[in-house]
Write an enzyme that holds these catalytic residues in place. Structure first.
Site, PDB file in Angstrom:
ATOM      1  N   HIS A 157       0.838  -1.220   0.000  1.00 36.12           N
ATOM      2  CA  HIS A 157       0.000   0.000   0.000  1.00 36.12           C
ATOM      3  C   HIS A 157       0.865   1.260   0.000  1.00 36.12           C
ATOM      4  CE1 HIS A 157      -3.333  -2.689   1.389  1.00 36.12           C
ATOM      5  NE2 HIS A 157      -2.323  -3.258   2.016  1.00 36.12           N
ATOM      6  N   SER A 279      16.731  22.394 -14.423  1.00 34.93           N
ATOM      7  CA  SER A 279      15.514  23.177 -14.606  1.00 34.93           C
ATOM      8  C   SER A 279      15.906  24.576 -15.062  1.00 34.93           C
ATOM      9  CB  SER A 279      14.765  23.256 -13.270  1.00 34.93           C
ATOM     10  OG  SER A 279      13.993  24.441 -13.214  1.00 34.93           O
ATOM     11  N   GLN A 324      -0.898  -3.264 -44.727  1.00 35.95           N
ATOM     12  CA  GLN A 324       0.325  -2.502 -44.996  1.00 35.95           C
ATOM     13  C   GLN A 324       0.673  -1.569 -43.824  1.00 35.95           C
ATOM     14  OE1 GLN A 324       0.803  -0.761 -48.992  1.00 35.95           O
ATOM     15  NE2 GLN A 324       0.870   1.222 -47.990  1.00 35.95           N
TER      16      GLN A 324
HETATM   17  N1  ARG Z   1       2.778  -2.862 -49.700  1.00 35.79           N
HETATM   18  C1  ARG Z   1       1.901  -3.992 -49.652  1.00 35.79           C
HETATM   19  C2  ARG Z   1       1.714  -4.440 -48.202  1.00 35.79           C
HETATM   20  O1  ARG Z   1       2.529  -4.141 -47.391  1.00 35.79           O
HETATM   21  C3  ARG Z   1       2.494  -5.102 -50.434  1.00 35.79           C
HETATM   22  C4  ARG Z   1       1.482  -6.094 -50.884  1.00 35.79           C
HETATM   23  C5  ARG Z   1       0.622  -5.480 -51.934  1.00 35.79           C
HETATM   24  N2  ARG Z   1      -0.368  -6.397 -52.360  1.00 35.79           N
HETATM   25  C6  ARG Z   1      -1.452  -6.020 -52.999  1.00 35.79           C
HETATM   26  N3  ARG Z   1      -2.295  -6.935 -53.315  1.00 35.79           N
HETATM   27  N4  ARG Z   1      -1.686  -4.765 -53.321  1.00 35.79           N
HETATM   28  O2  ARG Z   1       0.755  -5.096 -47.896  1.00 35.79           O
END
Ligand code: ARG
Length: 432
Positions: A157, A279, A324
């Site tokens: 605590h 500071s 992506q």
């Molecule tokens: N830059 C894409 C990713 O990281 C690569 C794969 C692209 N594939 C696609 N079907 N557009 O996913």
């Protein structure tokens, strides 16, 4: 003119292109060497199943090795008109070698290409993170042994409770890292499966030899089911992020402890001046900013598994371009955690420990349980012993004997440093 792998004679809208490519040209550079590695295995396999001749394989292999050399030398870039790493490598091969360059994409898709790149990348990054965790673990164990005689208050605590020690405190973070290492190893096994051959996510009518590429790329296993292989995009990243977050939770908590223990109200540890910050208004200040930034970074890192979970929530099976964006979430997380681990190790190497903390009478009550136990060993029943010491405290008559005898495993007097080191070794062996 754009360098599209999927060029069908029309120019895509510039704004659409910029929006969809996003940060890929920069982030994919980190995948470049793995992309070439994946392609080298893929073309060796294509030759074996008769889709490339011996000569074509020799030419393409040399071309890819030249690109690998340029990547290693830092002389490689993804051109402004090229979408991603996969397009750039194929473009260079075709430019340099002619039509044979256009043959390497048989039996695969960028979907399994990026998957294989990411698995190889994750394998490497997780192993390097494990190395950094090991370094911090070794440091903590060394400090734990060095300061095992130095007592400090233990709290429950946040109220003073029982005697603890720097041996216990440093050693506790070391042993906690063993559990985090287990998660890193688990994420490493998940990443260590070959997705190549899953192509766009549904395989190929070519008789691909997936066992051959598994062996060439040094994967532990195949990701057999092509849909499962595609679904592992996001899942592998999430497993890795979970492991990173676990390490971050441990380091963040340590950083918080240091901030607290460095406060004048505690005064348990201090840092050399050059490792503190000042500071702009208060001339006396020597602040623990490093540990505060560390705490903040570690807290942020713990949101990464959530970010990934949200990004991938409700995505049906199969490839989606959303995936992506995983790169921009996960890649910086590795850098942040590894930088933090290195900094933590550096700071701990310079941390000074106050070995007279318990001289202050405000910590006298830490010893009440010790004194109760002493009476018990003299034959007084526990509840009676508890009452006697309690009454002495209540009447301000309690005087601690200040002797601490803890002998069981994992206690002040028996840290089990060696046992914990062996436990860590067994987990590390998983990365073999
Ligand atoms: N830059 C894409 C990713 O990281 C690569 C794969 C692209 N594939 C696609 N079907 N557009 O996913």
């Amino acid at each position: 003119m754009t360098n599209k792998l999927w060029d069908k004679g029309f120019e895509p809208d510039r704004a659409i292109e910029a929006y969809t490519v996003g940060r890929d040209r920069e982030l994919d550079l980190r995948l470049a060497r793995y992309d070439v590695e994946g392609s080298l295995a893929h073309i060796a396999m294509l030759e074996k199943i008769g889709l490339l001749t011996r000569d074509e394989l020799t030419t393409l292999t040399a071309g890819l090795q030249a690109i690998a050399g340029e990547i290693a030398a830092g002389r490689f870039e993804i051109e402004p008109d090229t979408e991603d790493i996969h397009s750039q490598v194929e473009l260079l091969l075709t430019r340099r070698l002619g039509d044979v360059g256009k043959k390497i994409h048989s039996g695969r898709s960028r979907n399994d290409q990026v998957l294989v790149d990411l698995k190889l990348f994750l394998r490497d990054e997780l192993r390097q993170t494990a190395d950094d965790v090991q370094t911090l673990f070794d440091r903590l164990q060394e400090l734990s042994e060095r300061h095992k005689e130095v007592l400090m208050p233990g709290y429950t605590h946040l109220q003073i409770a029982m005697p603890s020690s720097f041996g216990l405190w440093f050693g506790a973070y070391a042993e906690t890292l063993v559990d985090d290492m287990r998660l890193l190893a688990a994420a490493w096994h998940i990443a260590n499966q070959n997705p190549l051959g899953s192509a766009a996510g549904y395989g190929s009518s070519f008789p691909l030899d997936r066992r051959m590429t598994t062996q060439l790329l040094g994967f532990e296993e195949l990701h057999y089911n092509v849909v499962a292989a595609q679904m592992s995009r996001g899942k592998s990243e999430r497993a890795a992020a979970t492991a990173l977050a676990a390490v971050a939770a441990t380091v963040g908590r340590l950083a918080m402890d240091v901030c607290l223990m460095m406060s004048q109200n505690f005064g348990f540890v201090s840092l050399p001046d050059e490792l503190t910050t000042g500071s702009s208004i208060m001339p006396h200040k020597k602040n623990p900013d490093v540990f505060e930034i560390m705490r903040g970074r570690c807290n942020r890192l713990q949101s990464v598994p959530n970010e990934i979970a949200l990004l991938t929530a409700n995505l049906p099976a199969g490839y989606h371009r959303d995936l992506q964006l995983l790169k921009e979430i996960l890649f910086p997380a590795f850098d942040e955690l590894r930088g933090t681990l290195g900094m933590c190790d550096f700071m701990l190497a310079h941390l000074r420990v106050n070995d007279r903390i318990l001289d202050d009478p405000k910590y006298d009550y830490l010893f009440t349980v010790e004194d109760v136990n002493r009476l018990v060993l003299q034959g007084v029943p526990f509840r009676e012993a508890y009452r006697r010491v309690g009454l002495a405290v209540q009447h301000r008559e309690y005087r601690p004997t200040r002797e601490v005898h803890h002998t069981h495993e994992g206690s002040i007097g028996n840290l089990c440093t060696e046992e914990i080191r062996r436990k860590m070794e067994r987990v590390r062996a998983e990365f073999a």
